[in-house]
Design a protein around this motif. Structure first.
Motif, mmCIF file in Angstrom:
data_model
loop_
_atom_site.group_PDB
_atom_site.id
_atom_site.type_symbol
_atom_site.label_atom_id
_atom_site.label_comp_id
_atom_site.label_asym_id
_atom_site.label_seq_id
_atom_site.Cartn_x
_atom_site.Cartn_y
_atom_site.Cartn_z
ATOM 1 N N GLN A 1 62.731 -32.581 24.416
ATOM 2 C CA GLN A 1 62.341 -32.111 25.742
ATOM 3 C C GLN A 1 63.445 -32.336 26.781
ATOM 4 O O GLN A 1 64.008 -33.430 26.863
ATOM 5 C CB GLN A 1 61.058 -32.833 26.191
ATOM 6 N N ASP A 2 63.766 -31.273 27.526
ATOM 7 C CA ASP A 2 64.740 -31.299 28.620
ATOM 8 C C ASP A 2 66.200 -31.473 28.172
ATOM 9 O O ASP A 2 67.061 -31.845 28.977
ATOM 10 C CB ASP A 2 64.388 -32.386 29.659
ATOM 11 N N ASP A 3 66.474 -31.196 26.917
ATOM 12 C CA ASP A 3 67.864 -31.230 26.436
ATOM 13 C C ASP A 3 68.586 -29.939 26.815
ATOM 14 O O ASP A 3 67.951 -28.921 27.121
ATOM 15 C CB ASP A 3 67.924 -31.379 24.906
ATOM 16 N N PHE B 1 69.897 -19.607 16.922
ATOM 17 C CA PHE B 1 68.889 -20.661 16.992
ATOM 18 C C PHE B 1 68.509 -21.013 18.441
ATOM 19 O O PHE B 1 67.885 -22.035 18.686
ATOM 20 C CB PHE B 1 69.398 -21.912 16.256
ATOM 21 N N ILE B 2 68.888 -20.133 19.370
ATOM 22 C CA ILE B 2 68.564 -20.388 20.782
ATOM 23 C C ILE B 2 67.051 -20.452 20.991
ATOM 24 O O ILE B 2 66.533 -21.358 21.660
ATOM 25 C CB ILE B 2 69.209 -19.307 21.697
ATOM 26 N N GLU B 3 66.340 -19.505 20.404
ATOM 27 C CA GLU B 3 64.869 -19.484 20.552
ATOM 28 C C GLU B 3 64.261 -20.771 19.986
ATOM 29 O O GLU B 3 63.362 -21.365 20.601
ATOM 30 C CB GLU B 3 64.292 -18.257 19.842
ATOM 31 N N ASN B 4 64.732 -21.191 18.815
ATOM 32 C CA ASN B 4 64.238 -22.446 18.205
ATOM 33 C C ASN B 4 64.458 -23.625 19.158
ATOM 34 O O ASN B 4 63.573 -24.469 19.332
ATOM 35 C CB ASN B 4 64.991 -22.761 16.897
ATOM 36 N N ALA B 5 65.659 -23.682 19.749
ATOM 37 C CA ALA B 5 66.002 -24.792 20.643
ATOM 38 C C ALA B 5 65.069 -24.819 21.856
ATOM 39 O O ALA B 5 64.611 -25.890 22.278
ATOM 40 C CB ALA B 5 67.461 -24.671 21.092
ATOM 41 N N ILE B 6 64.777 -23.638 22.406
ATOM 42 C CA ILE B 6 63.874 -23.559 23.562
ATOM 43 C C ILE B 6 62.465 -23.988 23.170
ATOM 44 O O ILE B 6 61.789 -24.717 23.907
ATOM 45 C CB ILE B 6 63.885 -22.130 24.163
ATOM 46 N N SER C 1 70.036 -27.256 16.773
ATOM 47 C CA SER C 1 68.711 -26.956 17.370
ATOM 48 C C SER C 1 67.605 -27.854 16.823
ATOM 49 O O SER C 1 66.620 -28.117 17.500
ATOM 50 C CB SER C 1 68.358 -25.481 17.139
ATOM 51 N N ARG C 2 67.786 -28.352 15.600
ATOM 52 C CA ARG C 2 66.760 -29.204 14.977
ATOM 53 C C ARG C 2 66.643 -30.560 15.662
ATOM 54 O O ARG C 2 65.628 -31.244 15.543
ATOM 55 C CB ARG C 2 67.076 -29.409 13.488
ATOM 56 N N LYS C 3 67.688 -30.954 16.383
ATOM 57 C CA LYS C 3 67.690 -32.266 17.048
ATOM 58 C C LYS C 3 67.293 -32.179 18.519
ATOM 59 O O LYS C 3 67.210 -33.199 19.204
ATOM 60 C CB LYS C 3 69.080 -32.907 16.931
ATOM 61 N N GLN D 1 61.798 -26.117 21.021
ATOM 62 C CA GLN D 1 61.851 -27.576 20.825
ATOM 63 C C GLN D 1 61.887 -28.311 22.167
ATOM 64 O O GLN D 1 61.754 -29.529 22.208
ATOM 65 C CB GLN D 1 63.118 -27.951 20.034
ATOM 66 N N GLY D 2 62.109 -27.568 23.269
ATOM 67 C CA GLY D 2 62.075 -28.194 24.594
ATOM 68 C C GLY D 2 63.351 -28.081 25.401
ATOM 69 O O GLY D 2 63.459 -28.687 26.474
ATOM 70 N N ALA D 3 64.332 -27.296 24.914
ATOM 71 C CA ALA D 3 65.595 -27.144 25.662
ATOM 72 C C ALA D 3 65.333 -26.544 27.043
ATOM 73 O O ALA D 3 64.629 -25.547 27.165
ATOM 74 C CB ALA D 3 66.574 -26.272 24.883
ATOM 75 N N ILE D 4 65.932 -27.158 28.072
ATOM 76 C CA ILE D 4 65.753 -26.679 29.447
ATOM 77 C C ILE D 4 66.957 -25.835 29.890
ATOM 78 O O ILE D 4 66.906 -25.134 30.903
ATOM 79 C CB ILE D 4 65.520 -27.872 30.404
ATOM 80 N N ALA D 5 68.033 -25.928 29.115
ATOM 81 C CA ALA D 5 69.241 -25.151 29.426
ATOM 82 C C ALA D 5 69.957 -24.779 28.133
ATOM 83 O O ALA D 5 69.889 -25.510 27.143
ATOM 84 C CB ALA D 5 70.175 -25.951 30.328
#
Length: 487
Positions: free
Chosen positions: A36-38, A53-58, A31-33, A60-64
């Motif tokens: 946006q749009d990952d 770490f799903i919330e952290n990833a979102i 999630s640290r890496k 950070q810009g995770a789109i999926a």
């Protein structure tokens, strides 16, 4: 940008919340890496669970998000894909993302307890000398033809594997030789790859801190061969009792190599000394620069693989005679005082026994054999007394020392090793916790024509102590200490 639906091809999916017709930047499982749009893949590990770490990833810009269990809170605009197995999903997605690069070259996997690095590296050497563009994925390094990358794991994670294979495609690489570890197989890192062949070296006590039982360790190795396609080959060491078990359910075409039993690729040791090996390989004699019976097995596997991949026999024999030993694998030097120092990665009971038996086969017994050896911390404790027993039994003097203690007390590790020493060997052992001091002591004890074996770390250029890596190179240190004896 890549369509999410395209990189999900062949992934076993239980549910989808959101839209898979969305463009994603890249795939991440840390999630640290995430940027946006990952797309973030939540993988359950031995230390942490990616689902935490799903919330952290979102953020950070995770789109999926690819997960095995959808979170309680669903964020609008984010696509959630619930997969059967996210480790497997990650491997398949990685292959899709990089356009299935393993299908565009001949990928050969090498697995077993010992010999993986030597066989993979020497196959790389041989095919390079034959004029091909070649790739290597090994414990020591990663090579994309002549370009070198640093290796951090025996088998990298599936994203890195496919990244490097894609780079090999772009460089015109035709063959790639890859170490396949039991960890890599168990964690599904090699799923989604198309192998042209698989090699089984041997199986002995190792990694039982991770696999818990020998049966589980053996079954994980077998899973690699179970997954080979029917147009692949499998080459097994017929002298290892586990060889036949490995190929019980494989669809690949089966071949064997051996020194002691009938096989497709048969070997015989005609001469074995510190200069090298004279071997008979399928009725052809060849002189090689490699030393010891364990290398005879390695060379048989290399000879067989090269033939199975289409090289001519006489060309292979010529190339085999020119192969150079691998860093940290029976790497040796002779000092001005005529003391022979050998550095070897032997960190399992079987590997240590093989190396010591090889030295004892070659030497005249007028020399003293001094072995410096330790065991790693936070790893399989069961093998420590066995390693201590073997070092003391097959050496004139054994010095127990620190290896990579990691978070354990090195003195406690050494005590575990001492428990395996038999009463008649007590006087032959010495315990020195500081590894540099242990190597120095071995040099001071050695006289003309004596042999020093520094075992356990081989090619490693560090010592891992309390989660920190400190510069430490066995070969460099033994070389410096032997030079001091001349002053």
């Amino acid at each position: 940008m890549t369509e999410l639906k395209d990189i999900l091809y062949k992934v076993a999916i239980n549910a989808v919340v959101g839209n898979t017709n969305t463009s994603v930047n890249k795939i991440e499982f840390d999630s640290r890496k995430v940027e946006q749009d990952d797309v973030f893949v939540a993988v359950r590990g031995s230390v942490s669970d990616g689902h935490d770490f799903i919330e952290n990833a979102i953020n950070q810009g995770a789109i999926a998000v690819i997960c095995e269990k959808a979170p309680d809170t669903i964020i609008h605009g984010v696509t959630y894909v619930v997969a059967e197995d996210t480790k497997l999903a990650l491997a398949i997605m990685a292959a899709n993302y990089y356009d299935s690069p393993s299908e565009n070259l001949k990928l050969v996997g090498v697995t077993g307890t010992n010999g993986k690095t030597t066989i993979a590296t020497l196959l790389y050497q041989l095919f390079k000398k034959a004029g091909f563009k070649v790739g290597l994925l090994s414990t020591v390094n990663i090579l994309v033809d002549a370009k070198e990358h640093k290796a951090t794991h025996t088998t990298p994670d599936s994203l890195k594997i496919n990244y490097y294979l894609k780079e090999m495609n772009e460089a015109g690489v035709e063959y790639c030789f890859m170490e396949v570890s039991s960890h890599g197989i168990h964690q599904k890192r090699t799923e989604g790859l198309k192998f042209a062949g698989g090699i089984f070296t041997n199986l002995s006590h190792d990694h039982l801190d991770y696999h818990k039982t020998f049966k589980e360790y053996r079954d994980v190795k077998k899973a690699f061969f179970d997954g080979l396609p029917d147009d692949a080959f499998v080459l097994i060491n017929n002298d290892d009792k586990n060889g036949a078990f490995m190929v019980q359910n494989t669809r690949a075409k089966q071949y064997t190599y051996a020194l002691k039993s009938y096989a497709d690729y048969r070997g015989q040791i005609l001469e074995n000394n510190m200069e090298g090996l004279l071997l008979k390989l399928n009725d052809h004699e060849v002189w090689t620069k490699l030393i010891g019976s364990f290398n005879a097995y390695n060379l048989l596997a290399i000879f067989g693989t090269a033939e199975l991949l289409g090289l001519e026999t006489l060309e292979i024999l010529q190339l085999v005679s020119d192969l150079q030993s691998v860093s940290g694998r029976f790497q040796y030097l002779v000092s001005e005082e005529k003391i022979t120092a050998i550095v070897d990665y032997a960190h399992t009971p079987d590997a240590l026994k093989n190396v010591l038996e090889t030295i004892n086969d070659i030497r005249t017994n007028n020399e003293t054999l001094i072995t410096v050896v330790g065991c790693g911390g936070d790893r399989d404790k069961m093998k420590r007394p066995v390693m201590g027993n073997i070092a003391a039994k097959f050496s004139n003097k054994a010095i127990f020392t620190s290896d990579n203690p990691r978070t354990e007390n090195p003195d406690m590790i050494i005590e575990d090793m001492e428990k395996g020493v038999e009463p008649q060997d007590y006087k032959k052992t010495l315990s020195i916790t500081d590894r540099k001091q242990a190597i120095k002591t071995a040099c001071q004890l050695a006289k003309k024509d004596d042999i020093i074996l520094i075992a356990g770390k081989g090619h490693e250029t560090y010592q891992e102590i309390n989660s920190k890596r400190i510069d430490f190179d066995d070969f460099k240190i033994i070389k410096e200490e032997l030079k001091k004896l001349n002053k």
